[in-house]
Design a protein around this motif. Structure first.
Motif, mmCIF file in Angstrom:
data_model
loop_
_atom_site.group_PDB
_atom_site.id
_atom_site.type_symbol
_atom_site.label_atom_id
_atom_site.label_comp_id
_atom_site.label_asym_id
_atom_site.label_seq_id
_atom_site.Cartn_x
_atom_site.Cartn_y
_atom_site.Cartn_z
ATOM 1 N N PHE A 275 1.235 -4.675 1.154
ATOM 2 C CA PHE A 275 2.247 -4.335 0.152
ATOM 3 C C PHE A 275 3.677 -4.340 0.695
ATOM 4 N N TYR B 190 6.611 1.344 -2.200
ATOM 5 C CA TYR B 190 5.350 1.614 -1.500
ATOM 6 C C TYR B 190 5.604 2.315 -0.170
ATOM 7 N N GLU C 119 4.165 5.954 1.080
ATOM 8 C CA GLU C 119 3.365 6.085 2.293
ATOM 9 C C GLU C 119 3.999 7.009 3.331
ATOM 10 N N CYS D 97 4.028 3.621 -7.731
ATOM 11 C CA CYS D 97 4.231 4.181 -6.384
ATOM 12 C C CYS D 97 5.166 5.388 -6.404
#
Length: 300
Positions: free
Chosen positions: A28, A68, A72, A102
């Protein structure tokens, strides 16, 4: 980090062509977006920021990757999106839909206001609205991004006579120039019309062994043609390597066209940098379908 490099088999030439699969780094946050965000995220954490703010258009690879990466790494993310009309079309836009899933929040602005997004007044308003944040420029290009892009080339890559990459904001090619040896020729293939990138690259590049090839933008940013789509489909069918139509597809088309036109000396070794961007293909295909045009196919 070891990145796969594949040879592209050519016929009737002594030139050898290779492609570095930066697109395979992360599912991603692929290619140059991984490189550009790496040190920006480190700096944001060191400065104790909890929110990232950045900019992009309808199918921006950078918007998708930042969303993304923020998810994360525990950051809130805010995307300033070019085009007010997109606010009602998120569900039909794969890139924006992914970013929203996200956790990214959007601010949709007119194209006129987007042009002044780097002004002190615009940024002051953002800080008034959202409080303190870590700012990442459009396309991710800043000193931290250049540092990350310098890691695209490794010591083994000195064997190539030419290194070629697509150019959007100039960050990726600047990092490649800085890491290259002076004997190498670095060729950039802009996806936009105009020569303003020359000045932008000069802000970051430490060598002069580079050149922009401006003949393969296919009409400008986000513009494609039947010829380009056919090329991308044939290339995938032959080599099983997907190319995006905004950046890498145009660059690879240009390099192969130049090889056919005898631009490169005999026995040259050429390295192509695949900067990712495949996430944008679905959105481009939706546009092509609406126009009853041929689409990009990676399932053949």
């Amino acid at each position: 980090m070891e990145v796969l490099t594949q040879e592209i088999q050519l016929k009737n030439t002594s030139i050898r062509l290779f492609i570095k699969r930066e697109d395979l780094i992360h599912p991603f946050i692929s290619g140059n977006k991984f490189r550009k965000l790496k040190y920006n995220l480190i700096q944001a954490k060191e400065e104790n920021h909890s929110t990232l703010v950045t900019f992009g258009g309808a199918f921006s690879n950078h918007i998708a990757a930042t969303a993304y990466a923020g998810k994360e790494n525990g950051f809130k993310t805010i995307g300033i999106i070019r085009g007010e009309e997109l606010e009602s079309k998120i569900a039909d836009n794969p890139t924006l839909l992914f970013a929203r899933e996200c956790g990214m929040k959007f601010v949709f602005v007119t194209r006129e206001n987007y042009k002044i997004k780097d002004s002190s007044d615009f940024l002051s308003q953002l800080r008034y609205d959202f409080g303190d944040f870590y700012l990442i420029p459009e396309g991710g290009t800043n000193n931290q991004a250049i540092k990350g892009c310098e890691e695209i080339l490794n010591d083994d890559d000195v064997k190539y006579d030419y290194v070629c990459c697509s150019v959007g904001t100039g960050g990726t090619i600047s990092g490649i120039i800085n890491k290259s040896i002076i004997e190498q020729n670095i060729l950039g293939f802009p996806s936009l019309k105009g020569d303003f990138l020359q000045k932008d690259i000069c802000k970051f590049a430490t060598k002069q062994n580079w050149k922009l090839i401006t003949d393969y933008h296919f009409g400008g940013y986000g513009k494609v043609s039947d010829e380009l789509i056919l090329f991308i489909n044939v290339f995938f069918k032959k080599y099983k390597i997907p190319l995006d139509p905004i950046y890498t597809g145009k660059m690879v088309f240009g390099v192969i066209d130049l090889i056919n036109k005898n631009y490169f000396p005999e026995d040259s070794k050429i390295l192509l940098i695949h900067t990712g961007g495949i996430q944008g293909v679905q959105g481009m295909n939706n546009k092509l379908i609406n126009k009853n045009l041929e689409t990009i196919k990676f399932d053949v």
